[in-house]
Design a protein around this motif. Structure first.
Motif, PDB file in Angstrom:
ATOM      1  N   ILE A   1      -5.424   8.504   9.232  1.00  0.00           N
ATOM      2  CA  ILE A   1      -5.051   8.537   7.814  1.00  0.00           C
ATOM      3  C   ILE A   1      -3.610   8.037   7.708  1.00  0.00           C
ATOM      4  N   VAL A   2      -3.413   6.961   6.967  1.00  0.00           N
ATOM      5  CA  VAL A   2      -2.079   6.372   6.880  1.00  0.00           C
ATOM      6  C   VAL A   2      -1.591   6.306   5.437  1.00  0.00           C
ATOM      7  N   GLN A   3      -0.281   6.158   5.325  1.00  0.00           N
ATOM      8  CA  GLN A   3       0.342   5.933   4.019  1.00  0.00           C
ATOM      9  C   GLN A   3       1.213   4.685   4.112  1.00  0.00           C
ATOM     10  N   PRO A   4       0.584   3.513   4.012  1.00  0.00           N
ATOM     11  CA  PRO A   4       1.385   2.280   4.111  1.00  0.00           C
ATOM     12  C   PRO A   4       2.366   2.189   2.933  1.00  0.00           C
ATOM     13  N   ASP A   5       3.438   1.421   3.124  1.00  0.00           N
ATOM     14  CA  ASP A   5       4.433   1.301   2.057  1.00  0.00           C
ATOM     15  C   ASP A   5       3.844   0.647   0.811  1.00  0.00           C
ATOM     16  N   ILE A   6       3.052  -0.406   1.013  1.00  0.00           N
ATOM     17  CA  ILE A   6       2.361  -1.050  -0.116  1.00  0.00           C
ATOM     18  C   ILE A   6       0.932  -1.360   0.319  1.00  0.00           C
ATOM     19  N   VAL A   7      -0.031  -1.137  -0.563  1.00  0.00           N
ATOM     20  CA  VAL A   7      -1.389  -1.606  -0.279  1.00  0.00           C
ATOM     21  C   VAL A   7      -1.884  -2.434  -1.454  1.00  0.00           C
ATOM     22  N   PHE A   8      -2.660  -3.457  -1.124  1.00  0.00           N
ATOM     23  CA  PHE A   8      -3.364  -4.221  -2.157  1.00  0.00           C
ATOM     24  C   PHE A   8      -4.845  -3.917  -2.014  1.00  0.00           C
ATOM     25  N   ILE A   9      -5.438  -3.479  -3.117  1.00  0.00           N
ATOM     26  CA  ILE A   9      -6.875  -3.204  -3.136  1.00  0.00           C
ATOM     27  C   ILE A   9      -7.495  -4.194  -4.104  1.00  0.00           C
ATOM     28  N   SER A  10      -8.315  -5.073  -3.569  1.00  0.00           N
ATOM     29  CA  SER A  10      -8.916  -6.099  -4.427  1.00  0.00           C
ATOM     30  C   SER A  10      -9.916  -5.441  -5.376  1.00  0.00           C
ATOM     31  N   LYS A  11     -10.259  -6.154  -6.422  1.00  0.00           N
ATOM     32  CA  LYS A  11     -11.195  -5.627  -7.419  1.00  0.00           C
ATOM     33  C   LYS A  11     -12.467  -5.102  -6.765  1.00  0.00           C
ATOM     34  N   GLY A  12     -12.953  -5.900  -5.794  1.00  0.00           N
ATOM     35  CA  GLY A  12     -14.198  -5.529  -5.127  1.00  0.00           C
ATOM     36  C   GLY A  12     -14.082  -4.246  -4.305  1.00  0.00           C
ATOM     37  N   SER A  13     -12.861  -3.923  -3.859  1.00  0.00           N
ATOM     38  CA  SER A  13     -12.679  -2.747  -3.002  1.00  0.00           C
ATOM     39  C   SER A  13     -12.321  -1.493  -3.799  1.00  0.00           C
ATOM     40  N   LEU A  14     -12.066  -1.648  -5.099  1.00  0.00           N
ATOM     41  CA  LEU A  14     -11.611  -0.499  -5.906  1.00  0.00           C
ATOM     42  C   LEU A  14     -12.632   0.637  -5.940  1.00  0.00           C
ATOM     43  N   LYS A  15     -13.900   0.271  -5.698  1.00  0.00           N
ATOM     44  CA  LYS A  15     -14.935   1.313  -5.696  1.00  0.00           C
ATOM     45  C   LYS A  15     -14.725   2.320  -4.552  1.00  0.00           C
TER      46      LYS A  15
ATOM     47  N   GLY B   1      10.988  -1.615  -3.255  1.00  0.00           N
ATOM     48  CA  GLY B   1      10.896  -1.715  -4.711  1.00  0.00           C
ATOM     49  C   GLY B   1      10.830  -3.152  -5.190  1.00  0.00           C
ATOM     50  N   GLU B   2      11.670  -3.997  -4.597  1.00  0.00           N
ATOM     51  CA  GLU B   2      11.691  -5.414  -4.996  1.00  0.00           C
ATOM     52  C   GLU B   2      10.345  -6.090  -4.697  1.00  0.00           C
ATOM     53  N   LEU B   3       9.874  -5.882  -3.482  1.00  0.00           N
ATOM     54  CA  LEU B   3       8.635  -6.539  -3.072  1.00  0.00           C
ATOM     55  C   LEU B   3       7.446  -6.003  -3.878  1.00  0.00           C
ATOM     56  N   PHE B   4       7.445  -4.690  -4.065  1.00  0.00           N
ATOM     57  CA  PHE B   4       6.376  -4.056  -4.833  1.00  0.00           C
ATOM     58  C   PHE B   4       6.297  -4.643  -6.244  1.00  0.00           C
ATOM     59  N   THR B   5       7.455  -4.771  -6.879  1.00  0.00           N
ATOM     60  CA  THR B   5       7.492  -5.278  -8.259  1.00  0.00           C
ATOM     61  C   THR B   5       6.934  -6.704  -8.332  1.00  0.00           C
ATOM     62  N   ILE B   6       7.392  -7.551  -7.408  1.00  0.00           N
ATOM     63  CA  ILE B   6       6.962  -8.957  -7.424  1.00  0.00           C
ATOM     64  C   ILE B   6       5.440  -9.043  -7.178  1.00  0.00           C
ATOM     65  N   MET B   7       4.962  -8.265  -6.207  1.00  0.00           N
ATOM     66  CA  MET B   7       3.523  -8.296  -5.902  1.00  0.00           C
ATOM     67  C   MET B   7       2.695  -7.730  -7.040  1.00  0.00           C
ATOM     68  N   ARG B   8       3.174  -6.644  -7.595  1.00  0.00           N
ATOM     69  CA  ARG B   8       2.396  -5.971  -8.632  1.00  0.00           C
ATOM     70  C   ARG B   8       2.236  -6.853  -9.869  1.00  0.00           C
ATOM     71  N   ILE B   9       3.332  -7.518 -10.227  1.00  0.00           N
ATOM     72  CA  ILE B   9       3.277  -8.396 -11.405  1.00  0.00           C
ATOM     73  C   ILE B   9       2.294  -9.546 -11.151  1.00  0.00           C
ATOM     74  N   TYR B  10       2.361 -10.112  -9.944  1.00  0.00           N
ATOM     75  CA  TYR B  10       1.484 -11.237  -9.603  1.00  0.00           C
ATOM     76  C   TYR B  10       0.006 -10.828  -9.676  1.00  0.00           C
ATOM     77  N   VAL B  11      -0.290  -9.699  -9.045  1.00  0.00           N
ATOM     78  CA  VAL B  11      -1.678  -9.244  -8.970  1.00  0.00           C
ATOM     79  C   VAL B  11      -2.214  -8.853 -10.346  1.00  0.00           C
ATOM     80  N   LYS B  12      -1.346  -8.292 -11.153  1.00  0.00           N
ATOM     81  CA  LYS B  12      -1.755  -7.887 -12.494  1.00  0.00           C
ATOM     82  C   LYS B  12      -2.045  -9.116 -13.366  1.00  0.00           C
ATOM     83  N   ARG B  13      -1.121 -10.090 -13.272  1.00  0.00           N
ATOM     84  CA  ARG B  13      -1.276 -11.284 -14.093  1.00  0.00           C
ATOM     85  C   ARG B  13      -2.532 -12.056 -13.720  1.00  0.00           C
ATOM     86  N   LYS B  14      -2.831 -12.084 -12.431  1.00  0.00           N
ATOM     87  CA  LYS B  14      -4.010 -12.828 -11.967  1.00  0.00           C
ATOM     88  C   LYS B  14      -5.280 -11.972 -12.007  1.00  0.00           C
ATOM     89  N   ASP B  15      -5.106 -10.709 -12.338  1.00  0.00           N
ATOM     90  CA  ASP B  15      -6.244  -9.778 -12.418  1.00  0.00           C
ATOM     91  C   ASP B  15      -7.038  -9.749 -11.110  1.00  0.00           C
TER      92      ASP B  15
END
Lengths: 183, 182
Positions: free
Chosen positions: A76-90, A44-58
């Protein structure tokens, strides 16, 4: 006669309907036990810090488990946290990610240690996931591995105290204190 | 002008006399904090099993830290546990001068990086045949075995299960005996 072990595929995975969490790694089905309090606290702690950073930087999206990432027909995996860059959202379709995220985090526990540190390590490397964070709650350690010519290299590490930094999320660094709650 | 960092040698190490524990790895000096109760509890449990096995089978001798192992002029370590086979017993004098057959390190937040990466490389280079890494927090043990000069993961268990040794043939350890039940 030797009985061949069933090779699980994405199709089989979708047909599971017992409300439990599973992963399929190279055709093998793994049941995932519910995580413990400590695991969720750190996540939860790491997720929050990462999410805020990624959101702020868009930069894209930070998503936490349970969320399906289909790396291949039999993985097929379920990682604890994933970052999907803008380009990969498609690659997000029907609520799942088809393909490799840009960054993955796994918080290790006694039941997942071997899988996270060795099996998924290889899987993520082969899938070309650029950055892999492994968090060890017991040792208060974080390792950041980045892909270099198809192999993971240790890019940043801290244990006990200190900071780790990301390459994929440029400028992002996190103090262990923020993740492991001081003591 | 850049000031060159001091390269510590075995001689310098012997001259330290402040009653603290140190290691020298590739010429760098590290202070070792006193281990915690959790660390020592696990070390006791491991030592009991490995010591008994080694004694019963008369295969060699086991020491627990602190004992100096001089791997080279610039690498002096104090592993948590070392096993030295009968064949190799000449390296045991007032200290251990050379490479033990098996080394165990119990990882802690202050030693994680050193044990998992730095000493891993040092032990590999020193030709130590088997290296056990114990992770109390993840209740995990890894057994690395030297193969053509590189460590390969030979046995691993986390949470539950058993690990086995190659150097100590026949030794199997159930994680329960080390980390307790649950």
């Amino acid at each position: 006669m030797k009985v061949k072990e069933k090779v699980w595929t994405y199709k089989d995975y979708l047909e599971l309907n017992d409300d439990k969490r599973y992963e399929v790694i190279n055709g093998r089905l793994h049941k995932m036990p519910a995580p413990h309090f400590e695991h969720q606290d750190i996540l939860g702690e790491l997720f929050t810090i990462m999410r805020i950073y990624v959101k702020r930087k868009d930069l894209g999206k930070i998503i936490s488990a349970p969320f399906d990432v289909i790396l291949s027909e039999d993985t097929i995996v379920q990682p604890d946290i994933v970052f999907i860059s803008k380009g990969s959202l498609k690659n997000v379709k029907e609520g799942r990610l088809f393909g490799s995220p840009d960054l993955v985090v796994e918080v290790v526990s006694p039941t997942s240690y071997h899988r996270d540190r060795y099996e998924k390590f290889r899987i993520y490397e082969e899938a070309g996931i650029k950055e892999y964070w492994i968090v060890y709650p017991g040792e208060k350690a974080i390792e950041v591995w980045i892909l270099k010519e198809g192999k993971y290299e240790l890019y940043s590490i801290a244990s006990g105290e200190g900071k780790v930094k990301s390459e994929v999320l440029k400028g992002f660094e996190v103090d262990l204190k923020e993740v492991f709650n001081e003591g | 002008m850049k000031v060159k960092e001091k390269v510590w040698t075995y001689r310098d190490y012997l001259e330290l006399n402040d009653d603290k524990r140190y290691e020298v790895i590739n010429g760098r000096l590290y202070e070792m904090p006193a281990p915690t109760v959790f660390h020592q509890r696990i070390l006791n449990a491991l030592n009991l099993l490995i010591y008994m096995f080694s004694k019963r089978n008369k295969v060699g001798e086991v020491f627990i830290s602190p004992v100096d192992v001089i791997l080279s002029e610039t690498s002096i370590v104090q592993p948590d546990l070392v096993f030295i086979s009968k064949e190799n017993k000449d390296i045991v004098k007032d200290r251990i001068y050379g490479s033990p057959d098996l080394v165990v390190e119990i990882v802690s937040p202050t030693s994680y990086y050193r044990d998992r990466y730095e000493k891993f490389r040092i032990y590999e280079e020193a030709g130590i045949k088997e290296y056990w890494l114990v992770y109390p927090g993840e209740k995990a043990i890894e057994v690395w075995v030297l193969k053509e000069g590189k460590y390969e993961l030979y046995s691993i268990a986390s949470g539950e299960g058993k690990v086995k040794s190659k150097v100590l043939k026949g030794l199997r350890i159930d994680l329960k005996e080390i980390f307790g039940e649950g």
